[in-house]
Design an enzyme around this catalytic site. Structure first.
Site, short mmCIF file in Angstrom:
data_model
loop_
_atom_site.label_atom_id
_atom_site.label_comp_id
_atom_site.label_asym_id
_atom_site.label_seq_id
_atom_site.Cartn_x
_atom_site.Cartn_y
_atom_site.Cartn_z
N GLU A 18 22.50 26.64 -27.49
CA GLU A 18 23.81 26.46 -28.12
C GLU A 18 24.91 26.23 -27.10
OE1 GLU A 18 25.31 28.40 -31.58
OE2 GLU A 18 23.47 29.58 -31.79
N ASN A 51 24.50 20.90 -29.56
CA ASN A 51 23.46 21.92 -29.58
C ASN A 51 22.10 21.22 -29.52
OD1 ASN A 51 25.23 24.36 -30.27
ND2 ASN A 51 25.77 22.89 -31.86
N ASN A 64 21.18 36.09 -34.50
CA ASN A 64 22.42 35.41 -34.11
C ASN A 64 23.55 36.39 -34.41
OD1 ASN A 64 23.65 32.05 -35.00
ND2 ASN A 64 23.80 33.16 -33.08
N CYS A 80 29.61 27.50 -37.85
CA CYS A 80 28.46 28.34 -37.51
C CYS A 80 27.83 28.80 -38.82
CB CYS A 80 28.91 29.54 -36.68
SG CYS A 80 27.57 30.70 -36.31
N GLY A 81 26.60 28.35 -39.09
CA GLY A 81 25.95 28.66 -40.36
C GLY A 81 25.60 30.12 -40.53
N ASN A 82 24.98 30.71 -39.51
CA ASN A 82 24.67 32.14 -39.59
C ASN A 82 25.94 32.98 -39.62
OD1 ASN A 82 21.84 31.97 -39.68
ND2 ASN A 82 21.69 31.84 -37.45
N CYS A 101 19.98 29.63 -34.94
CA CYS A 101 21.22 28.87 -35.14
C CYS A 101 21.17 28.28 -36.54
CB CYS A 101 21.34 27.78 -34.08
SG CYS A 101 22.75 26.67 -34.34
#
Length: 260
Positions: free
Chosen positions: A189, A171, A14, A75-77, A199
Protein backbone atom coordinates in the site's frame (compact mmCIF):
# COMPACT_ATOMS: atom_id res chain seq x y z
CA UNK A 1 -0.43 19.37 26.02
CA UNK A 2 -3.86 18.01 25.18
CA UNK A 3 -5.27 14.49 25.64
CA UNK A 4 -7.41 13.07 22.86
CA UNK A 5 -9.55 9.95 22.99
CA UNK A 6 -9.33 7.36 20.24
CA UNK A 7 -10.52 3.89 19.32
CA UNK A 8 -8.50 1.20 17.60
CA UNK A 9 -10.26 -0.95 14.99
CA UNK A 10 -9.11 -3.63 12.59
CA UNK A 11 -10.64 -5.26 9.53
CA UNK A 12 -8.83 -8.48 8.57
CA UNK A 13 -5.65 -7.06 10.10
CA UNK A 14 -5.88 -3.69 8.35
CA UNK A 15 -5.83 -1.48 11.46
CA UNK A 16 -6.98 2.07 12.10
CA UNK A 17 -7.07 4.78 14.72
CA UNK A 18 -10.60 6.21 14.74
CA UNK A 19 -11.42 9.55 16.36
CA UNK A 20 -14.88 10.99 17.00
CA UNK A 21 -14.32 14.44 15.52
CA UNK A 22 -17.92 15.67 15.33
CA UNK A 23 -16.79 18.86 17.08
CA UNK A 24 -13.96 19.22 14.51
CA UNK A 25 -11.28 19.85 17.11
CA UNK A 26 -8.63 17.56 15.62
CA UNK A 27 -5.71 19.21 13.79
CA UNK A 28 -6.50 17.80 10.34
CA UNK A 29 -3.55 19.50 8.62
CA UNK A 30 -0.99 18.36 11.18
CA UNK A 31 0.75 15.72 9.04
CA UNK A 32 3.51 15.16 11.60
CA UNK A 33 0.97 14.47 14.38
CA UNK A 34 -1.00 11.98 12.30
CA UNK A 35 2.21 10.24 11.23
CA UNK A 36 3.33 10.02 14.88
CA UNK A 37 0.01 8.61 16.05
CA UNK A 38 0.21 5.90 13.36
CA UNK A 39 3.82 5.06 14.20
CA UNK A 40 4.05 1.57 15.74
CA UNK A 41 7.02 2.44 17.93
CA UNK A 42 6.42 6.05 18.99
CA UNK A 43 2.63 6.30 18.76
CA UNK A 44 -0.49 4.17 18.86
CA UNK A 45 0.32 2.27 15.70
CA UNK A 46 -1.95 1.82 12.67
CA UNK A 47 -2.11 1.61 8.89
CA UNK A 48 -4.17 4.80 8.91
CA UNK A 49 -6.18 7.31 10.92
CA UNK A 50 -9.88 8.05 10.37
CA UNK A 51 -11.94 10.99 11.56
CA UNK A 52 -15.70 10.68 11.97
CA UNK A 53 -17.30 14.07 11.34
CA UNK A 54 -20.83 15.37 11.12
CA UNK A 55 -22.61 15.50 7.77
CA UNK A 56 -25.56 17.69 6.86
CA UNK A 57 -27.42 15.06 4.82
CA UNK A 58 -26.02 11.66 5.77
CA UNK A 59 -25.14 9.87 9.01
CA UNK A 60 -21.52 11.05 9.04
CA UNK A 61 -18.45 11.94 7.00
CA UNK A 62 -15.30 9.80 6.84
CA UNK A 63 -11.92 11.54 6.53
CA UNK A 64 -9.05 9.10 5.98
CA UNK A 65 -5.29 9.57 6.38
CA UNK A 66 -2.55 7.11 5.48
CA UNK A 67 0.17 6.27 7.98
CA UNK A 68 2.39 8.86 6.31
CA UNK A 69 0.06 11.55 7.68
CA UNK A 70 -1.46 12.60 4.37
CA UNK A 71 -5.15 12.59 3.55
CA UNK A 72 -5.67 9.77 1.11
CA UNK A 73 -8.10 8.16 -1.29
CA UNK A 74 -10.78 5.70 -0.22
CA UNK A 75 -10.01 2.87 2.20
CA UNK A 76 -12.46 -0.04 1.99
CA UNK A 77 -11.57 -1.75 5.26
CA UNK A 78 -11.48 1.65 6.92
CA UNK A 79 -14.97 2.33 5.62
CA UNK A 80 -16.22 -0.91 7.12
CA UNK A 81 -14.53 -0.13 10.44
CA UNK A 82 -15.90 3.41 10.72
CA UNK A 83 -19.39 2.14 9.95
CA UNK A 84 -19.04 -0.24 12.90
CA UNK A 85 -17.73 2.59 15.07
CA UNK A 86 -20.61 4.86 14.04
CA UNK A 87 -23.10 2.27 15.23
CA UNK A 88 -21.12 1.87 18.47
CA UNK A 89 -21.44 5.58 19.31
CA UNK A 90 -25.11 5.65 18.15
CA UNK A 91 -24.47 7.82 15.12
CA UNK A 92 -25.72 5.09 12.79
CA UNK A 93 -27.92 1.99 12.79
CA UNK A 94 -27.54 -1.39 11.12
CA UNK A 95 -27.91 0.38 7.79
CA UNK A 96 -25.90 3.54 7.37
CA UNK A 97 -25.00 6.04 4.67
CA UNK A 98 -21.92 8.24 4.80
CA UNK A 99 -19.69 10.39 2.65
CA UNK A 100 -16.06 9.56 1.90
CA UNK A 101 -13.57 11.18 -0.43
CA UNK A 102 -14.82 9.18 -3.43
CA UNK A 103 -18.52 9.81 -2.82
CA UNK A 104 -21.46 8.37 -0.91
CA UNK A 105 -21.28 4.86 0.56
CA UNK A 106 -23.84 2.59 2.17
CA UNK A 107 -23.00 -0.06 4.75
CA UNK A 108 -24.87 -2.97 6.29
CA UNK A 109 -23.90 -4.15 9.76
CA UNK A 110 -24.62 -7.60 11.13
CA UNK A 111 -24.69 -8.94 14.68
CA UNK A 112 -21.71 -11.25 14.10
CA UNK A 113 -19.42 -8.26 13.52
CA UNK A 114 -19.51 -8.51 9.74
CA UNK A 115 -19.86 -5.29 7.76
CA UNK A 116 -20.74 -5.01 4.06
CA UNK A 117 -19.68 -1.81 2.32
CA UNK A 118 -21.14 -0.63 -0.97
CA UNK A 119 -18.25 0.46 -3.18
CA UNK A 120 -18.27 2.94 -6.07
CA UNK A 121 -19.13 1.75 -9.57
CA UNK A 122 -16.07 0.88 -11.65
CA UNK A 123 -16.13 1.76 -15.33
CA UNK A 124 -12.50 1.81 -16.41
CA UNK A 125 -10.39 -1.35 -16.37
CA UNK A 126 -7.08 -1.14 -18.22
CA UNK A 127 -5.88 -4.61 -19.19
CA UNK A 128 -2.18 -4.96 -20.06
CA UNK A 129 -0.10 -8.03 -20.89
CA UNK A 130 1.22 -8.45 -17.35
CA UNK A 131 -1.29 -6.62 -15.17
CA UNK A 132 -4.62 -4.84 -14.81
CA UNK A 133 -5.01 -1.26 -13.58
CA UNK A 134 -8.24 0.11 -12.13
CA UNK A 135 -9.55 2.53 -9.54
CA UNK A 136 -11.94 1.20 -6.90
CA UNK A 137 -11.81 4.36 -4.82
CA UNK A 138 -8.02 4.07 -4.78
CA UNK A 139 -5.71 3.23 -7.72
CA UNK A 140 -4.72 -0.43 -7.96
CA UNK A 141 -2.27 -2.50 -9.97
CA UNK A 142 -3.28 -6.20 -10.08
CA UNK A 143 -0.68 -8.76 -11.13
CA UNK A 144 -0.97 -12.54 -11.34
CA UNK A 145 1.72 -14.76 -9.82
CA UNK A 146 2.14 -18.44 -9.02
CA UNK A 147 4.41 -17.62 -6.07
CA UNK A 148 2.20 -15.38 -3.92
CA UNK A 149 3.40 -16.97 -0.66
CA UNK A 150 7.06 -16.39 -1.52
CA UNK A 151 7.16 -13.14 -3.47
CA UNK A 152 9.01 -10.20 -1.89
CA UNK A 153 5.96 -7.95 -1.73
CA UNK A 154 7.77 -4.98 -0.20
CA UNK A 155 10.69 -4.91 -2.66
CA UNK A 156 8.69 -5.61 -5.81
CA UNK A 157 5.68 -3.59 -4.69
CA UNK A 158 7.81 -0.55 -3.88
CA UNK A 159 9.58 -0.78 -7.23
CA UNK A 160 6.32 -0.93 -9.21
CA UNK A 161 4.68 1.73 -7.04
CA UNK A 162 7.48 4.18 -7.81
CA UNK A 163 8.89 3.21 -11.21
CA UNK A 164 5.60 2.51 -12.98
CA UNK A 165 3.31 5.04 -11.28
CA UNK A 166 5.62 7.88 -10.31
CA UNK A 167 5.05 10.35 -7.49
CA UNK A 168 1.29 9.73 -7.29
CA UNK A 169 1.90 6.03 -6.91
CA UNK A 170 -0.57 3.16 -6.81
CA UNK A 171 -1.30 0.19 -4.59
CA UNK A 172 0.25 -3.04 -5.86
CA UNK A 173 -1.62 -6.34 -5.56
CA UNK A 174 -0.17 -9.77 -6.22
CA UNK A 175 -2.79 -12.48 -6.74
CA UNK A 176 -2.79 -16.24 -7.16
CA UNK A 177 -5.89 -18.28 -8.07
CA UNK A 178 -6.89 -20.85 -5.43
CA UNK A 179 -10.18 -22.16 -6.83
CA UNK A 180 -12.50 -20.91 -9.57
CA UNK A 181 -13.98 -18.32 -7.20
CA UNK A 182 -11.27 -17.75 -4.59
CA UNK A 183 -7.88 -16.07 -4.75
CA UNK A 184 -4.92 -15.38 -2.50
CA UNK A 185 -3.91 -11.72 -2.38
CA UNK A 186 -1.00 -9.76 -0.96
CA UNK A 187 -0.87 -5.97 -1.18
CA UNK A 188 1.75 -3.23 -0.99
CA UNK A 189 0.00 0.00 0.00
CA UNK A 190 1.19 3.46 -0.96
CA UNK A 191 1.11 5.87 1.98
CA UNK A 192 1.87 3.01 4.34
CA UNK A 193 4.81 2.14 2.06
CA UNK A 194 4.75 -1.44 3.24
CA UNK A 195 2.76 -4.64 2.90
CA UNK A 196 -0.48 -4.57 4.88
CA UNK A 197 -2.36 -7.60 6.15
CA UNK A 198 -5.23 -6.76 3.83
CA UNK A 199 -6.59 -3.94 1.67
CA UNK A 200 -10.31 -3.49 1.01
CA UNK A 201 -10.11 -1.47 -2.20
CA UNK A 202 -7.31 -3.84 -3.23
CA UNK A 203 -9.28 -7.06 -2.95
CA UNK A 204 -12.16 -5.30 -4.71
CA UNK A 205 -9.83 -4.46 -7.58
CA UNK A 206 -8.56 -8.05 -7.64
CA UNK A 207 -12.06 -9.52 -7.78
CA UNK A 208 -13.06 -7.31 -10.70
CA UNK A 209 -9.75 -7.84 -12.53
CA UNK A 210 -10.06 -11.61 -12.21
CA UNK A 211 -13.56 -11.48 -13.68
CA UNK A 212 -12.53 -9.05 -16.42
CA UNK A 213 -9.65 -11.28 -17.55
CA UNK A 214 -11.65 -14.52 -17.39
CA UNK A 215 -9.94 -16.01 -14.34
CA UNK A 216 -13.41 -16.43 -12.81
CA UNK A 217 -17.00 -16.31 -14.01
CA UNK A 218 -18.40 -15.99 -10.48
CA UNK A 219 -20.12 -12.78 -9.35
CA UNK A 220 -19.02 -13.31 -5.74
CA UNK A 221 -15.37 -13.95 -5.02
CA UNK A 222 -13.52 -14.89 -1.83
CA UNK A 223 -10.16 -13.20 -1.28
CA UNK A 224 -7.71 -14.73 1.19
CA UNK A 225 -5.39 -12.10 2.65
CA UNK A 226 -2.75 -12.43 5.36
CA UNK A 227 -5.29 -11.01 7.81
CA UNK A 228 -8.29 -13.13 6.88
CA UNK A 229 -10.93 -13.65 4.23
CA UNK A 230 -12.95 -10.93 2.53
CA UNK A 231 -15.73 -11.36 -0.01
CA UNK A 232 -16.54 -9.15 -2.96
CA UNK A 233 -19.80 -9.40 -4.90
CA UNK A 234 -20.56 -7.41 -8.04
CA UNK A 235 -22.76 -7.07 -11.09
CA UNK A 236 -21.08 -6.88 -14.52
CA UNK A 237 -22.68 -4.33 -16.85
CA UNK A 238 -21.88 -3.18 -20.37
CA UNK A 239 -19.56 -0.39 -19.28
CA UNK A 240 -17.97 -1.98 -16.20
CA UNK A 241 -19.19 -3.14 -12.80
CA UNK A 242 -21.85 -1.93 -10.39
CA UNK A 243 -23.57 -3.03 -7.17
CA UNK A 244 -20.16 -3.85 -5.71
CA UNK A 245 -20.10 -4.95 -2.06
CA UNK A 246 -17.04 -5.58 0.11
CA UNK A 247 -17.82 -7.85 3.07
CA UNK A 248 -15.81 -8.98 6.09
CA UNK A 249 -15.26 -8.54 9.82
CA UNK A 250 -14.68 -5.18 11.52
CA UNK A 251 -13.54 -5.38 15.13
CA UNK A 252 -12.96 -2.86 17.91
CA UNK A 253 -9.61 -3.71 19.50
CA UNK A 254 -9.37 -1.15 22.31
CA UNK A 255 -9.95 2.48 23.27
CA UNK A 256 -7.59 4.90 24.92
CA UNK A 257 -6.28 8.43 25.16
CA UNK A 258 -2.98 9.96 24.17
CA UNK A 259 -1.32 13.30 24.87
CA UNK A 260 -0.59 15.39 21.80
Amino acid sequence: MQAISFYKYQGTGNDFIIIDDRQELFSKKDTKLIKRLCDRKFGIGADGLILLQQHRLHDFKMVYYNADGRESSMCGNGGRCIASFARFINVASDNTTFEAIDGIHKARLFNDGTVSLHMIDVQQMQVFDEHVFTNTGSPHHVELTDQVDHIDVVAKGRQLRNDLYGAAGANINFVQPDTTNSFKVRTYERGVEDETLSCGTGVTAVALAMHKTGQTTAHEVALETLGGILKVSFEPVENGYQNIWLTGPATQVFKGSIDI
